[in-house]
Design a protein around this motif. Structure first.
Motif, PDB file in Angstrom:
ATOM      1  N   ALA A 126      67.210   3.545 -10.831  1.00 50.95           N
ATOM      2  CA  ALA A 126      68.365   4.308 -10.343  1.00 50.95           C
ATOM      3  C   ALA A 126      68.643   5.556 -11.177  1.00 50.95           C
ATOM      4  O   ALA A 126      69.181   6.532 -10.658  1.00 50.95           O
ATOM      5  CB  ALA A 126      69.610   3.413 -10.337  1.00 50.95           C
ATOM      6  N   TYR A 127      68.284   5.529 -12.467  1.00 54.30           N
ATOM      7  CA  TYR A 127      68.620   6.641 -13.363  1.00 54.30           C
ATOM      8  C   TYR A 127      67.390   7.139 -14.132  1.00 54.30           C
ATOM      9  O   TYR A 127      67.314   7.023 -15.355  1.00 54.30           O
ATOM     10  CB  TYR A 127      69.723   6.220 -14.348  1.00 54.30           C
ATOM     11  CG  TYR A 127      70.991   5.832 -13.646  1.00 54.30           C
ATOM     12  CD1 TYR A 127      71.808   6.806 -13.087  1.00 54.30           C
ATOM     13  CD2 TYR A 127      71.359   4.498 -13.511  1.00 54.30           C
ATOM     14  CE1 TYR A 127      72.972   6.460 -12.418  1.00 54.30           C
ATOM     15  CE2 TYR A 127      72.517   4.143 -12.834  1.00 54.30           C
ATOM     16  CZ  TYR A 127      73.319   5.127 -12.292  1.00 54.30           C
ATOM     17  OH  TYR A 127      74.461   4.786 -11.626  1.00 54.30           O
ATOM     18  N   PRO A 128      66.428   7.734 -13.435  1.00 50.25           N
ATOM     19  CA  PRO A 128      65.245   8.251 -14.136  1.00 50.25           C
ATOM     20  C   PRO A 128      65.594   9.380 -15.113  1.00 50.25           C
ATOM     21  O   PRO A 128      64.818   9.694 -16.008  1.00 50.25           O
ATOM     22  CB  PRO A 128      64.339   8.732 -12.993  1.00 50.25           C
ATOM     23  CG  PRO A 128      65.265   8.989 -11.847  1.00 50.25           C
ATOM     24  CD  PRO A 128      66.381   7.994 -11.997  1.00 50.25           C
ATOM     25  N   GLU A 129      66.776   9.974 -14.966  1.00 52.25           N
ATOM     26  CA  GLU A 129      67.211  11.041 -15.879  1.00 52.25           C
ATOM     27  C   GLU A 129      67.345  10.526 -17.312  1.00 52.25           C
ATOM     28  O   GLU A 129      67.320  11.295 -18.264  1.00 52.25           O
ATOM     29  CB  GLU A 129      68.563  11.612 -15.431  1.00 52.25           C
ATOM     30  CG  GLU A 129      68.542  12.285 -14.082  1.00 52.25           C
ATOM     31  CD  GLU A 129      68.647  11.319 -12.901  1.00 52.25           C
ATOM     32  OE1 GLU A 129      68.606  11.812 -11.755  1.00 52.25           O
ATOM     33  OE2 GLU A 129      68.748  10.089 -13.088  1.00 52.25           O
ATOM     34  N   ALA A 130      67.489   9.218 -17.462  1.00 58.93           N
ATOM     35  CA  ALA A 130      67.663   8.611 -18.788  1.00 58.93           C
ATOM     36  C   ALA A 130      66.341   8.062 -19.328  1.00 58.93           C
ATOM     37  O   ALA A 130      66.335   7.254 -20.254  1.00 58.93           O
ATOM     38  CB  ALA A 130      68.716   7.515 -18.723  1.00 58.93           C
ATOM     39  N   ARG A 131      65.253   8.504 -18.788  1.00 54.56           N
ATOM     40  CA  ARG A 131      63.928   7.983 -19.144  1.00 54.56           C
ATOM     41  C   ARG A 131      63.696   7.906 -20.649  1.00 54.56           C
ATOM     42  O   ARG A 131      63.143   6.925 -21.145  1.00 54.56           O
ATOM     43  CB  ARG A 131      62.848   8.853 -18.489  1.00 54.56           C
ATOM     44  CG  ARG A 131      61.432   8.366 -18.702  1.00 54.56           C
ATOM     45  CD  ARG A 131      60.427   9.174 -17.893  1.00 54.56           C
ATOM     46  NE  ARG A 131      60.598   8.887 -16.464  1.00 54.56           N
ATOM     47  CZ  ARG A 131      61.048   9.770 -15.570  1.00 54.56           C
ATOM     48  NH1 ARG A 131      61.351  10.986 -15.917  1.00 54.56           N
ATOM     49  NH2 ARG A 131      61.176   9.432 -14.307  1.00 54.56           N
ATOM     50  N   ASP A 132      64.139   8.900 -21.382  1.00 52.27           N
ATOM     51  CA  ASP A 132      63.917   8.881 -22.828  1.00 52.27           C
ATOM     52  C   ASP A 132      64.762   7.814 -23.533  1.00 52.27           C
ATOM     53  O   ASP A 132      64.497   7.473 -24.687  1.00 52.27           O
ATOM     54  CB  ASP A 132      64.192  10.259 -23.435  1.00 52.27           C
ATOM     55  CG  ASP A 132      65.627  10.697 -23.246  1.00 52.27           C
ATOM     56  OD1 ASP A 132      66.142  10.598 -22.112  1.00 52.27           O
ATOM     57  OD2 ASP A 132      66.248  11.143 -24.228  1.00 52.27           O
ATOM     58  N   LEU A 133      65.755   7.256 -22.850  1.00 51.17           N
ATOM     59  CA  LEU A 133      66.594   6.205 -23.423  1.00 51.17           C
ATOM     60  C   LEU A 133      66.030   4.805 -23.159  1.00 51.17           C
ATOM     61  O   LEU A 133      66.453   3.844 -23.803  1.00 51.17           O
ATOM     62  CB  LEU A 133      68.015   6.295 -22.847  1.00 51.17           C
ATOM     63  CG  LEU A 133      68.729   7.635 -23.012  1.00 51.17           C
ATOM     64  CD1 LEU A 133      70.075   7.606 -22.300  1.00 51.17           C
ATOM     65  CD2 LEU A 133      68.885   7.995 -24.475  1.00 51.17           C
ATOM     66  N   PHE A 134      65.094   4.677 -22.243  1.00 50.99           N
ATOM     67  CA  PHE A 134      64.571   3.374 -21.861  1.00 50.99           C
ATOM     68  C   PHE A 134      63.951   2.600 -23.024  1.00 50.99           C
ATOM     69  O   PHE A 134      64.242   1.407 -23.181  1.00 50.99           O
ATOM     70  CB  PHE A 134      63.558   3.481 -20.722  1.00 50.99           C
ATOM     71  CG  PHE A 134      64.107   4.022 -19.424  1.00 50.99           C
ATOM     72  CD1 PHE A 134      65.473   4.123 -19.197  1.00 50.99           C
ATOM     73  CD2 PHE A 134      63.250   4.428 -18.419  1.00 50.99           C
ATOM     74  CE1 PHE A 134      65.974   4.623 -17.998  1.00 50.99           C
ATOM     75  CE2 PHE A 134      63.732   4.920 -17.217  1.00 50.99           C
ATOM     76  CZ  PHE A 134      65.091   5.017 -17.004  1.00 50.99           C
ATOM     77  N   PRO A 135      63.087   3.215 -23.838  1.00 45.28           N
ATOM     78  CA  PRO A 135      62.481   2.428 -24.929  1.00 45.28           C
ATOM     79  C   PRO A 135      63.523   1.825 -25.879  1.00 45.28           C
ATOM     80  O   PRO A 135      63.418   0.654 -26.261  1.00 45.28           O
ATOM     81  CB  PRO A 135      61.582   3.438 -25.654  1.00 45.28           C
ATOM     82  CG  PRO A 135      61.287   4.486 -24.640  1.00 45.28           C
ATOM     83  CD  PRO A 135      62.513   4.567 -23.787  1.00 45.28           C
TER      84      PRO A 135
END
Length: 192
Positions: A126-135
């Protein structure tokens, strides 16, 4: 001797002209308003960010437009340059605030999922904009699960933890987590 006087008069006029130019230039700079706020300060104002976040959450395009109109009005009142005011009205500014709102929504929803012992695979979609937060989010989830597993193992003793041990461990972890969230932050003056 007349030549020397003529040169001195020309030099004096040139110096006087230079000083007049400088005084006019500095007075015109004084009349120019210096903005009291920047474009980024406007776009990062907490009320604007909260309003945009709510609008994005509700998929309310009109509310997003209204908040950007307010931002543009603030920019005009703050005497921002024409280019800065134009930026506040641009599609880039709109995309910027929406992007930041989606990241903030990911963070909020992650915190809820973290507390409620849930995963985030659907949030990542839903929020690919936060991709760098996933790890970092995945690391926090793994640490949470490891702690719960250790608690369950302690509760089970020498046996393998069963579902009851795991549920009890989850309840204990959640209670401790909530307790820590309510503790006031330690300050430097507490040390001594």
């Amino acid at each position: 001797m007349k030549g020397v006087i003529a040169v001195l008069v020309v030099v004096a006029l040139a110096v006087a002209g230079w000083f007049i130019y400088l005084s006019q230039n500095s007075s015109s700079e004084e009349n120019t308003q210096v903005p009291v706020i920047t474009v980024m300060e406007i776009l990062h104002a907490s009320d604007l960010q909260e309003g945009i976040k709510d609008a994005v959450s509700e998929n309310d395009q009109q509310a997003i437009n209204d908040w950007l109109d307010k931002a543009r009005h603030v920019g005009e009142q703050a005497a921002l340059s024409d280019s800065d005011t134009a930026y506040l009205a641009s599609e880039q500014a709109r995309e910027y605030v929406i992007f930041n709102a989606k990241r903030a929504l990911f963070n909020e929803k992650f915190e809820t999922r973290y507390l409620n012992l849930r995963g985030i695979d659907d949030l990542k979609q839903a929020y690919p904009e936060a991709r760098d937060l996933f790890p970092r989010a995945e690391t926090l989830l793994q640490k949470r699960d490891d702690i719960i597993e250790r608690i369950a193992q302690t509760l089970a003793g020498t046996e393998a933890p069963d579902e009851e041990h795991i549920r009890e461990a989850q309840t204990m972890w959640k209670a401790r987590y909530l307790e820590r969230q309510q503790e006031p932050p330690a300050s430097d003056t507490d040390a001594g």
